[in-house]
Design a protein around this motif. Structure first.
Motif, PDB file in Angstrom:
ATOM      1  N   VAL A 205       0.881  -1.154   0.000  1.00 37.30           N
ATOM      2  CA  VAL A 205       0.000   0.000   0.000  1.00 37.30           C
ATOM      3  C   VAL A 205       0.920   1.205   0.000  1.00 37.30           C
ATOM      4  CG1 VAL A 205      -1.764   1.229   1.303  1.00 37.30           C
ATOM      5  CG2 VAL A 205      -1.721  -1.279   1.304  1.00 37.30           C
ATOM      6  N   ARG A 206       0.743   2.114  -0.954  1.00 34.63           N
ATOM      7  CA  ARG A 206       1.711   3.201  -1.094  1.00 34.63           C
ATOM      8  C   ARG A 206       1.173   4.549  -0.628  1.00 34.63           C
ATOM      9  NH1 ARG A 206       5.747   2.029  -6.108  1.00 34.63           N
ATOM     10  NH2 ARG A 206       7.203   1.038  -4.683  1.00 34.63           N
ATOM     11  N   VAL A 207       2.013   5.180   0.141  1.00 41.43           N
ATOM     12  CA  VAL A 207       1.688   6.521   0.610  1.00 41.43           C
ATOM     13  C   VAL A 207       2.760   7.440   0.037  1.00 41.43           C
ATOM     14  CG1 VAL A 207       1.272   7.977   2.626  1.00 41.43           C
ATOM     15  CG2 VAL A 207       0.719   5.531   2.723  1.00 41.43           C
ATOM     16  N   PRO A 215      -2.157   0.459  -4.763  1.00 37.38           N
ATOM     17  CA  PRO A 215      -1.134  -0.487  -4.330  1.00 37.38           C
ATOM     18  C   PRO A 215      -0.106  -0.726  -5.433  1.00 37.38           C
ATOM     19  CG  PRO A 215      -3.209  -1.609  -4.746  1.00 37.38           C
ATOM     20  CD  PRO A 215      -3.487  -0.147  -4.841  1.00 37.38           C
ATOM     21  N   HIS A 216       1.076  -1.094  -5.038  1.00 36.05           N
ATOM     22  CA  HIS A 216       2.167  -1.331  -5.984  1.00 36.05           C
ATOM     23  C   HIS A 216       1.883  -2.611  -6.766  1.00 36.05           C
ATOM     24  CE1 HIS A 216       6.673  -1.996  -6.785  1.00 36.05           C
ATOM     25  NE2 HIS A 216       6.212  -1.088  -7.608  1.00 36.05           N
ATOM     26  N   ASN A 217       1.717  -2.491  -8.090  1.00 34.90           N
ATOM     27  CA  ASN A 217       1.279  -3.654  -8.875  1.00 34.90           C
ATOM     28  C   ASN A 217       2.428  -4.409  -9.530  1.00 34.90           C
ATOM     29  OD1 ASN A 217       1.979  -1.908 -10.868  1.00 34.90           O
ATOM     30  ND2 ASN A 217      -0.079  -1.601 -11.678  1.00 34.90           N
ATOM     31  N   GLU A 219       7.008  -5.429  -8.849  1.00 34.48           N
ATOM     32  CA  GLU A 219       8.111  -5.556  -7.893  1.00 34.48           C
ATOM     33  C   GLU A 219       9.232  -4.640  -8.379  1.00 34.48           C
ATOM     34  OE1 GLU A 219       9.338  -7.637  -4.414  1.00 34.48           O
ATOM     35  OE2 GLU A 219       7.623  -8.281  -5.588  1.00 34.48           O
ATOM     36  N   ASP A 220       9.800  -3.854  -7.471  1.00 35.97           N
ATOM     37  CA  ASP A 220      10.921  -2.989  -7.845  1.00 35.97           C
ATOM     38  C   ASP A 220      12.229  -3.673  -7.470  1.00 35.97           C
ATOM     39  OD1 ASP A 220       9.166  -1.077  -8.711  1.00 35.97           O
ATOM     40  OD2 ASP A 220       9.279   0.126  -6.879  1.00 35.97           O
ATOM     41  N   ILE A 221      13.121  -3.721  -8.442  1.00 29.62           N
ATOM     42  CA  ILE A 221      14.433  -4.334  -8.189  1.00 29.62           C
ATOM     43  C   ILE A 221      15.489  -3.250  -8.380  1.00 29.62           C
ATOM     44  CG2 ILE A 221      15.971  -6.256  -8.750  1.00 29.62           C
ATOM     45  CD1 ILE A 221      13.573  -7.470 -10.355  1.00 29.62           C
ATOM     46  N   PRO A 294      17.543   4.631  -9.782  1.00 28.08           N
ATOM     47  CA  PRO A 294      17.588   3.548 -10.770  1.00 28.08           C
ATOM     48  C   PRO A 294      17.043   2.232 -10.206  1.00 28.08           C
ATOM     49  CG  PRO A 294      19.732   4.612 -10.541  1.00 28.08           C
ATOM     50  CD  PRO A 294      18.878   5.105  -9.425  1.00 28.08           C
ATOM     51  N   HIS A 295      16.075   1.685 -10.885  1.00 30.37           N
ATOM     52  CA  HIS A 295      15.544   0.369 -10.514  1.00 30.37           C
ATOM     53  C   HIS A 295      14.697  -0.142 -11.668  1.00 30.37           C
ATOM     54  CE1 HIS A 295      11.878   2.729  -9.611  1.00 30.37           C
ATOM     55  NE2 HIS A 295      11.211   1.592  -9.698  1.00 30.37           N
ATOM     56  N   LEU A 296      14.423  -1.432 -11.651  1.00 24.38           N
ATOM     57  CA  LEU A 296      13.491  -1.997 -12.620  1.00 24.38           C
ATOM     58  C   LEU A 296      12.167  -2.237 -11.923  1.00 24.38           C
ATOM     59  CD1 LEU A 296      12.851  -3.372 -15.421  1.00 24.38           C
ATOM     60  CD2 LEU A 296      13.388  -5.526 -14.270  1.00 24.38           C
ATOM     61  N   HIS A 297      11.091  -1.738 -12.510  1.00 22.78           N
ATOM     62  CA  HIS A 297       9.759  -2.138 -12.059  1.00 22.78           C
ATOM     63  C   HIS A 297       9.346  -3.284 -12.969  1.00 22.78           C
ATOM     64  CE1 HIS A 297       5.443  -1.666 -10.814  1.00 22.78           C
ATOM     65  NE2 HIS A 297       5.285  -2.223 -12.005  1.00 22.78           N
ATOM     66  N   TRP A 298       9.163  -4.457 -12.338  1.00 22.06           N
ATOM     67  CA  TRP A 298       8.790  -5.662 -13.086  1.00 22.06           C
ATOM     68  C   TRP A 298       7.351  -6.002 -12.722  1.00 22.06           C
ATOM     69  CZ3 TRP A 298      10.577 -11.268 -11.611  1.00 22.06           C
ATOM     70  CH2 TRP A 298      10.176 -12.162 -12.618  1.00 22.06           C
TER      71      TRP A 298
HETATM   72 ZN   LIG Z   1       7.414  -0.185  -9.116  1.00 19.75          ZN
END
Ligand SMILES: [Zn+2]
Length: 347
Positions: A205-207, A215-217, A219-221, A294-298
């Motif tokens: 749940v993102r604030v 909500p974050h749909n 995964e962030d790497i 920097p990150h990947l949203h997968w």
């Molecule tokens: Zn993300």
């Protein structure tokens, strides 16, 4: 069949109540059907009455997980299709050594699906003939974290121009994803696109700047700028974008309503329509769009359900030759098929 045994364990509500309502006539019919199927190994099609809810088996999974459902089916048929919560799930023929032949469906449980028992109605079509099956899917609540993020104000409090842009981009994605490959394009096991630290957990749940958001749909790497990003499996590049939120992004169509997404890239190395292979480098990690670094949203969408991409790594599909001993263990983490169709590595 284990499916038959599962009738007894079907949901306490609908199952028990339904059974009580059954007339003697109904019981006779069902007994007759069971006897018929046990004496003659034939598939009952158009003559079969609609099945009681959940009578063909029961599966369970948490919000955001993928449930592997197998419909035993000796001979090849025209089509096997399931419906869960208004989402259509195409099934595919899957041969596995030492198992009853059948069709497999990857059923995604959306991160916001209501916990409880839902019906997965399956239709098996063989030419003009139709057979109906009914499974129960128990959706368990997942405990999602709460993440507090601080972002540039203009990426959280959108002005009219940004809202208009975002809406146009949403529509572009929606239109592109309506089209999906009618056949299964992925073959091997799934690969992690980038190995790094998981910095944004699926479903959180993102604030943002103190305001609750969706909500974050995915995964962030977290990974250094320029790290190579690989596609999780074989597919076709359906859409490449440079969007307000997702930045430079790639949507890969793996067939049968299964999409994977890669966002915030610094570089896109494929173009729309390209065929890609599992593990192929398709882009580089960046911080484009709405990103703190920097990150990947997968992300993964399965027939419209937003699922945790990491559950793919546990799916019991492998490019390695099938061994004689079925390996049921990895499947247990991805989903719990109560009807115990242990799905081993495919041939
Ligand atoms: Zn993300």
């Amino acid at each position: 069949m284990t499916e038959q045994a599962a009738i007894q364990t079907a949901g306490p509500s609908a199952g028990a109540a339904g059974a009580k309502r059954m007339s003697i006539f109904d019981r006779t019919v069902i007994t007759g059907v069971v006897l018929l199927t046990s004496v003659f190994p034939v598939e009952l099609f158009s003559t079969a009455p609609p099945p009681p809810r959940g009578s063909d088996g029961q599966y369970s999974g948490k919000q955001g997980q993928v449930v592997v459902v197998k419909v035993p089916q000796q001979e090849e048929v025209t089509e096997v299709k399931g419906t869960l919560l208004n989402r259509t799930i195409p099934f595919f023929r899957e041969y596995r050594r030492g198992e009853v032949p059948g069709y497999v469906g990857l059923v995604g449980i959306d991160l916001q699906d209501e916990p409880g028992t839902h019906e997965l109605a399956v239709v098996v079509k063989k030419g003009e003939e139709v057979k109906h099956l009914s499974y129960n899917v128990l959706v368990a609540k997942e405990k999602f974290n709460v993440e507090h993020l601080t972002l540039p104000k203009d990426k959280v409090d959108l002005d009219d121009k940004a809202v208009a842009r975002w809406k146009t981009e949403q529509e572009q994605v929606k239109q592109a994803l309506i089209e999906n490959s009618a056949s299964r394009l992925w073959r091997s096991s799934f690969v992690e696109p980038v190995s790094g630290k998981r910095t944004g957990i699926f479903g959180s749940v993102r604030v943002m700047n103190g305001q609750p958001r969706n909500p974050h749909n995915g995964e962030d790497i977290g990974a250094p700028l320029g790290t190579e990003v690989a596609t999780t499996n074989d597919g076709v590049v359906r859409l490449t974008v440079d969007h307000f939120f997702s930045g430079k992004g790639i949507f890969v169509d793996h067939g049968l309503g299964f999409y994977s997404m890669y966002f915030h890239l610094s570089e896109i190395m494929v173009k729309d329509g390209d065929l890609v292979k599992a593990g192929q480098v398709i882009g580089k990690v960046g911080a484009t769009g709405r990103a703190t670094g920097p990150h990947l949203h997968w992300g993964v969408k399965l027939n419209g359900a937003r699922v945790n991409p990491y559950t793919l790594l546990d799916l019991p599909f492998s490019s390695a030759a099938a061994s004689s001993a079925p390996s049921a263990s990895p499947a247990a983490t991805a989903a719990s098929p109560i009807s115990a169709e242990a799905i081993s590595a495919k041939e």
